[in-house]
Write a protein that holds these residues in place. Structure first.
Motif, PDB file in Angstrom:
ATOM      1  N   VAL A   1      47.915  -2.469 -44.052  1.00 20.57           N
ATOM      2  CA  VAL A   1      48.891  -1.380 -44.116  1.00 20.57           C
ATOM      3  C   VAL A   1      49.288  -1.016 -42.689  1.00 20.57           C
ATOM      4  CG1 VAL A   1      49.303   0.984 -44.856  1.00 20.57           C
ATOM      5  CG2 VAL A   1      47.877  -0.518 -46.252  1.00 20.57           C
ATOM      6  N   GLY A   2      50.576  -1.026 -42.403  1.00 22.59           N
ATOM      7  CA  GLY A   2      51.068  -0.637 -41.083  1.00 22.59           C
ATOM      8  C   GLY A   2      51.172   0.873 -40.973  1.00 22.59           C
ATOM      9  N   CYS A   3      50.580   1.434 -39.919  1.00 23.96           N
ATOM     10  CA  CYS A   3      50.603   2.889 -39.729  1.00 23.96           C
ATOM     11  C   CYS A   3      51.072   3.231 -38.316  1.00 23.96           C
ATOM     12  CB  CYS A   3      49.216   3.491 -39.935  1.00 23.96           C
ATOM     13  SG  CYS A   3      48.572   3.335 -41.615  1.00 23.96           S
ATOM     14  N   ILE A   4      51.891   4.265 -38.241  1.00 15.18           N
ATOM     15  CA  ILE A   4      52.326   4.813 -36.955  1.00 15.18           C
ATOM     16  C   ILE A   4      51.736   6.206 -36.847  1.00 15.18           C
ATOM     17  CG2 ILE A   4      54.282   5.582 -35.573  1.00 15.18           C
ATOM     18  CD1 ILE A   4      55.960   3.428 -36.982  1.00 15.18           C
ATOM     19  N   LEU A   5      51.047   6.472 -35.742  1.00  9.28           N
ATOM     20  CA  LEU A   5      50.486   7.784 -35.453  1.00  9.28           C
ATOM     21  C   LEU A   5      51.247   8.343 -34.264  1.00  9.28           C
ATOM     22  CD1 LEU A   5      48.161   5.854 -36.631  1.00  9.28           C
ATOM     23  CD2 LEU A   5      46.642   7.668 -35.891  1.00  9.28           C
TER      24      LEU A   5
ATOM     25  N   SER B   1      52.188   8.047 -40.486  1.00 13.97           N
ATOM     26  CA  SER B   1      53.114   7.457 -41.447  1.00 13.97           C
ATOM     27  C   SER B   1      52.663   6.023 -41.697  1.00 13.97           C
ATOM     28  CB  SER B   1      54.531   7.485 -40.883  1.00 13.97           C
ATOM     29  OG  SER B   1      55.412   6.839 -41.765  1.00 13.97           O
ATOM     30  N   CYS B   2      52.350   5.704 -42.957  1.00 16.22           N
ATOM     31  CA  CYS B   2      51.853   4.372 -43.305  1.00 16.22           C
ATOM     32  C   CYS B   2      52.721   3.755 -44.390  1.00 16.22           C
ATOM     33  CB  CYS B   2      50.414   4.455 -43.804  1.00 16.22           C
ATOM     34  SG  CYS B   2      49.236   5.066 -42.586  1.00 16.22           S
ATOM     35  N   LYS B   3      52.809   2.408 -44.352  1.00 20.76           N
ATOM     36  CA  LYS B   3      53.617   1.720 -45.344  1.00 20.76           C
ATOM     37  C   LYS B   3      53.104   0.293 -45.533  1.00 20.76           C
ATOM     38  CE  LYS B   3      58.408   0.532 -46.388  1.00 20.76           C
ATOM     39  NZ  LYS B   3      59.792   0.634 -45.941  1.00 20.76           N
TER      40      LYS B   3
ATOM     41  N   ASP C   1      52.718  14.892 -29.576  1.00 20.86           N
ATOM     42  CA  ASP C   1      53.578  15.192 -28.426  1.00 20.86           C
ATOM     43  C   ASP C   1      53.283  14.307 -27.218  1.00 20.86           C
ATOM     44  OD1 ASP C   1      54.832  17.147 -29.906  1.00 20.86           O
ATOM     45  OD2 ASP C   1      53.634  18.785 -29.080  1.00 20.86           O
ATOM     46  N   ALA C   2      52.141  13.606 -27.232  1.00 19.19           N
ATOM     47  CA  ALA C   2      51.756  12.766 -26.092  1.00 19.19           C
ATOM     48  C   ALA C   2      52.159  11.305 -26.258  1.00 19.19           C
ATOM     49  CB  ALA C   2      50.250  12.865 -25.861  1.00 19.19           C
ATOM     50  N   GLY C   3      52.579  10.871 -27.469  1.00 21.08           N
ATOM     51  CA  GLY C   3      52.988   9.481 -27.635  1.00 21.08           C
ATOM     52  C   GLY C   3      52.963   9.006 -29.068  1.00 21.08           C
ATOM     53  N   ARG C   4      53.149   7.659 -29.209  1.00 19.54           N
ATOM     54  CA  ARG C   4      53.151   6.992 -30.520  1.00 19.54           C
ATOM     55  C   ARG C   4      52.264   5.766 -30.426  1.00 19.54           C
ATOM     56  NH1 ARG C   4      58.241   7.451 -33.847  1.00 19.54           N
ATOM     57  NH2 ARG C   4      57.669   5.358 -34.524  1.00 19.54           N
ATOM     58  N   TRP C   5      51.528   5.486 -31.532  1.00 18.83           N
ATOM     59  CA  TRP C   5      50.627   4.349 -31.565  1.00 18.83           C
ATOM     60  C   TRP C   5      50.747   3.666 -32.915  1.00 18.83           C
ATOM     61  CZ3 TRP C   5      49.670   9.296 -30.168  1.00 18.83           C
ATOM     62  CH2 TRP C   5      49.475   9.524 -28.799  1.00 18.83           C
ATOM     63  N   TYR C   6      50.536   2.342 -32.919  1.00 27.40           N
ATOM     64  CA  TYR C   6      50.648   1.539 -34.130  1.00 27.40           C
ATOM     65  C   TYR C   6      49.297   0.899 -34.431  1.00 27.40           C
ATOM     66  CZ  TYR C   6      52.295  -1.988 -37.402  1.00 27.40           C
ATOM     67  OH  TYR C   6      52.475  -2.766 -38.516  1.00 27.40           O
TER      68      TYR C   6
ATOM     69  N   PRO D   1      42.861  -1.244 -42.629  1.00 23.48           N
ATOM     70  CA  PRO D   1      41.922  -0.436 -41.864  1.00 23.48           C
ATOM     71  C   PRO D   1      41.794  -0.969 -40.445  1.00 23.48           C
ATOM     72  CG  PRO D   1      40.746  -1.892 -43.362  1.00 23.48           C
ATOM     73  CD  PRO D   1      42.203  -2.069 -43.635  1.00 23.48           C
ATOM     74  N   GLY D   2      41.702  -0.042 -39.523  1.00 19.06           N
ATOM     75  CA  GLY D   2      41.591  -0.437 -38.122  1.00 19.06           C
ATOM     76  C   GLY D   2      41.351   0.752 -37.217  1.00 19.06           C
ATOM     77  N   ARG D   3      41.185   0.454 -35.940  1.00 17.05           N
ATOM     78  CA  ARG D   3      40.943   1.486 -34.933  1.00 17.05           C
ATOM     79  C   ARG D   3      42.101   1.530 -33.953  1.00 17.05           C
ATOM     80  NH1 ARG D   3      35.720   3.400 -34.624  1.00 17.05           N
ATOM     81  NH2 ARG D   3      34.216   2.282 -35.911  1.00 17.05           N
ATOM     82  N   VAL D   4      42.366   2.732 -33.460  1.00 15.83           N
ATOM     83  CA  VAL D   4      43.438   2.929 -32.494  1.00 15.83           C
ATOM     84  C   VAL D   4      43.005   4.030 -31.524  1.00 15.83           C
ATOM     85  CG1 VAL D   4      44.666   4.595 -33.969  1.00 15.83           C
ATOM     86  CG2 VAL D   4      45.930   3.328 -32.219  1.00 15.83           C
TER      87      VAL D   4
END
Length: 128
Positions: free
Chosen positions: A23-27, A54-56, A30-35, A39-42
């Motif tokens: 599942v692709g997720c964007i977190l 936001s996940c899809k 105010d400090a940024g965006r990460w993909y 399941p995984g770690r970021v």
């Protein structure tokens, strides 16, 4: 300052009481965006604002959630004593004194199927 400006998070996705993968997720905050692929770690940059998730998974499931940042009080007393309170204010201003839950479980919703994807016949259109 007592806390790192970054934090590692584990992202998991659940659909119908079962964990699903790829599942692709964007977190973002105010400090940024990460993909991340769940399941995984970021690793994200800490911020006092909320973390939007936001996940899809194409054609299977989608989700959108928000997690509020929490003030990390575990190092508050030591920080106040060793830096005469200055480190506490720097951590609060920079966002390093805040954090998110270390494991984020995102509840997915089934994706809506289009009529063509569901096997339905396309509706004929007449042109005059």
């Amino acid at each position: 300052m007592s806390d790192s400006p970054t934090q590692q998070l584990e992202v998991r996705t659940v659909l119908d009481y079962r964990e699903i993968g790829a599942v692709g997720c964007i977190l973002s905050n105010d400090a940024g965006r990460w993909y991340v692929i769940a399941p995984g770690r970021v690793t994200v940059t800490r911020n006092k604002g909320p973390l939007a998730i936001s996940c899809k998974k194409q054609g299977v499931a989608i989700a959108a959630e928000t997690v509020q940042a929490q003030l990390n009080t575990s190092n508050l007393v030591g920080n106040l004593v060793t830096t005469a309170g200055i480190g506490h204010y720097v951590d609060r201003y920079s966002g390093a004194g805040y954090g998110y839950p270390s494991t984020l479980t995102v509840l997915m919703q089934p994706a809506e199927k289009s009529p063509a994807a569901a096997g339905a016949e396309p509706v004929a259109t007449r042109m005059f």
